[in-house]
Design a protein around this motif. Structure first.
Motif, PDB file in Angstrom:
ATOM      1  N   LEU A   1     -34.958   2.155 -57.465  1.00 31.98           N
ATOM      2  CA  LEU A   1     -35.952   3.210 -57.695  1.00 31.98           C
ATOM      3  C   LEU A   1     -37.368   2.672 -57.514  1.00 31.98           C
ATOM      4  O   LEU A   1     -38.226   3.328 -56.904  1.00 31.98           O
ATOM      5  N   LEU A   2     -37.610   1.481 -58.055  1.00 29.25           N
ATOM      6  CA  LEU A   2     -38.929   0.862 -57.882  1.00 29.25           C
ATOM      7  C   LEU A   2     -39.226   0.605 -56.410  1.00 29.25           C
ATOM      8  O   LEU A   2     -40.336   0.858 -55.934  1.00 29.25           O
ATOM      9  N   ALA A   3     -38.235   0.093 -55.697  1.00 30.10           N
ATOM     10  CA  ALA A   3     -38.429  -0.194 -54.272  1.00 30.10           C
ATOM     11  C   ALA A   3     -38.776   1.082 -53.512  1.00 30.10           C
ATOM     12  O   ALA A   3     -39.676   1.079 -52.667  1.00 30.10           O
ATOM     13  N   ALA A   4     -38.088   2.171 -53.815  1.00 31.84           N
ATOM     14  CA  ALA A   4     -38.376   3.439 -53.138  1.00 31.84           C
ATOM     15  C   ALA A   4     -39.796   3.917 -53.450  1.00 31.84           C
ATOM     16  O   ALA A   4     -40.530   4.357 -52.552  1.00 31.84           O
ATOM     17  N   ALA A   5     -40.185   3.828 -54.716  1.00 26.86           N
ATOM     18  CA  ALA A   5     -41.520   4.288 -55.116  1.00 26.86           C
ATOM     19  C   ALA A   5     -42.613   3.437 -54.456  1.00 26.86           C
ATOM     20  O   ALA A   5     -43.581   3.974 -53.896  1.00 26.86           O
ATOM     21  N   PHE A   6     -42.452   2.113 -54.517  1.00 31.40           N
ATOM     22  CA  PHE A   6     -43.480   1.249 -53.949  1.00 31.40           C
ATOM     23  C   PHE A   6     -43.460   1.258 -52.427  1.00 31.40           C
ATOM     24  O   PHE A   6     -44.509   1.101 -51.797  1.00 31.40           O
ATOM     25  N   LEU A   7     -42.304   1.455 -51.828  1.00 31.70           N
ATOM     26  CA  LEU A   7     -42.230   1.577 -50.373  1.00 31.70           C
ATOM     27  C   LEU A   7     -43.021   2.799 -49.913  1.00 31.70           C
ATOM     28  O   LEU A   7     -43.841   2.724 -48.998  1.00 31.70           O
ATOM     29  N   GLY A   8     -42.778   3.927 -50.572  1.00 33.70           N
ATOM     30  CA  GLY A   8     -43.500   5.151 -50.217  1.00 33.70           C
ATOM     31  C   GLY A   8     -44.996   5.021 -50.432  1.00 33.70           C
ATOM     32  O   GLY A   8     -45.800   5.405 -49.573  1.00 33.70           O
ATOM     33  N   ALA A   9     -45.384   4.472 -51.569  1.00 37.63           N
ATOM     34  CA  ALA A   9     -46.809   4.314 -51.865  1.00 37.63           C
ATOM     35  C   ALA A   9     -47.469   3.339 -50.899  1.00 37.63           C
ATOM     36  O   ALA A   9     -48.586   3.585 -50.417  1.00 37.63           O
ATOM     37  N   GLY A  10     -46.788   2.244 -50.606  1.00 34.24           N
ATOM     38  CA  GLY A  10     -47.353   1.251 -49.702  1.00 34.24           C
ATOM     39  C   GLY A  10     -47.513   1.772 -48.286  1.00 34.24           C
ATOM     40  O   GLY A  10     -48.556   1.576 -47.650  1.00 34.24           O
ATOM     41  N   VAL A  11     -46.501   2.451 -47.791  1.00 35.33           N
ATOM     42  CA  VAL A  11     -46.574   3.008 -46.438  1.00 35.33           C
ATOM     43  C   VAL A  11     -47.684   4.050 -46.358  1.00 35.33           C
ATOM     44  O   VAL A  11     -48.432   4.107 -45.373  1.00 35.33           O
ATOM     45  N   MET A  12     -47.818   4.865 -47.409  1.00 34.05           N
ATOM     46  CA  MET A  12     -48.862   5.882 -47.405  1.00 34.05           C
ATOM     47  C   MET A  12     -50.248   5.221 -47.349  1.00 34.05           C
ATOM     48  O   MET A  12     -51.108   5.657 -46.585  1.00 34.05           O
ATOM     49  N   LYS A  13     -50.458   4.186 -48.139  1.00 39.95           N
ATOM     50  CA  LYS A  13     -51.766   3.525 -48.148  1.00 39.95           C
ATOM     51  C   LYS A  13     -52.039   2.787 -46.837  1.00 39.95           C
ATOM     52  O   LYS A  13     -53.193   2.677 -46.423  1.00 39.95           O
ATOM     53  N   LEU A  14     -51.000   2.285 -46.205  1.00 41.73           N
ATOM     54  CA  LEU A  14     -51.184   1.576 -44.940  1.00 41.73           C
ATOM     55  C   LEU A  14     -51.368   2.515 -43.753  1.00 41.73           C
ATOM     56  O   LEU A  14     -52.038   2.162 -42.785  1.00 41.73           O
ATOM     57  N   SER A  15     -50.808   3.700 -43.827  1.00 40.05           N
ATOM     58  CA  SER A  15     -50.803   4.580 -42.663  1.00 40.05           C
ATOM     59  C   SER A  15     -51.905   5.633 -42.664  1.00 40.05           C
ATOM     60  O   SER A  15     -52.167   6.237 -41.626  1.00 40.05           O
ATOM     61  N   GLN A  16     -52.546   5.863 -43.806  1.00 41.21           N
ATOM     62  CA  GLN A  16     -53.564   6.907 -43.867  1.00 41.21           C
ATOM     63  C   GLN A  16     -54.929   6.300 -44.141  1.00 41.21           C
ATOM     64  O   GLN A  16     -55.046   5.326 -44.883  1.00 41.21           O
ATOM     65  N   PRO A  17     -55.967   6.914 -43.584  1.00 39.42           N
ATOM     66  CA  PRO A  17     -57.312   6.400 -43.870  1.00 39.42           C
ATOM     67  C   PRO A  17     -57.706   6.637 -45.329  1.00 39.42           C
ATOM     68  O   PRO A  17     -57.199   7.543 -45.988  1.00 39.42           O
ATOM     69  N   LYS A  18     -58.610   5.820 -45.792  1.00 39.95           N
ATOM     70  CA  LYS A  18     -59.062   5.873 -47.179  1.00 39.95           C
ATOM     71  C   LYS A  18     -59.583   7.266 -47.554  1.00 39.95           C
ATOM     72  O   LYS A  18     -59.309   7.761 -48.646  1.00 39.95           O
TER      73      LYS A  18
END
Length: 124
Positions: free
Chosen positions: A11-28
């Motif tokens: 569950l943690l991996a899924a949450a942090f994967l989603g959050a990390g990809v979102m922060k890496l793929s979208q502008p600030k």
């Protein structure tokens, strides 16, 4: 307890994967407009760095144990993510965003449980 730790880590991996990809793929700016107002306090590079830490932490929670290659990385990743969530809580408190602190607290607690279990009585 081993199964519980695997479920929590997943569950943690899924949450942090989603959050990390979102922060890496979208502008600030897009992140700030979508409700992540804390990004206003950080540079675009720092936001990308936070996303990279979350993505690597998510990978570190699962792959080392699943592949049986350096499984000590699992509790280290969980500890790193717990520290990142402490940082997130500090930022939210400093910005007086107490209504948005709950996810950081929950993710901290779950990360701490995985770190405790994998460093301690339920290590690989």
């Amino acid at each position: 307890m081993n199964i519980v730790l695997w479920v929590i880590a997943g569950l943690l991996a899924a949450a942090f994967l989603g959050a990390g990809v979102m922060k890496l793929s979208q502008p600030k700016e897009k992140l700030a407009a979508s409700g992540m107002t804390w990004t206003e306090d950080f540079s675009a590079a720092a936001v990308k760095g936070i996303g990279a830490v979350e993505l690597l932490g998510a990978i570190g929670l699962i792959l080392p144990a699943a592949l049986d290659v350096a499984p000590i990385l699992v509790p280290l990743a969980a500890t790193g993510l717990a520290l990142a969530m402490i940082g997130a809580m500090v930022v939210h408190v400093r910005r007086k965003e107490l209504a948005t602190i709950a996810p950081s607290v929950v993710l901290f607690l779950l990360s701490a449980i995985v770190a405790w279990g994998r460093f301690g009585p339920y290590s690989f």
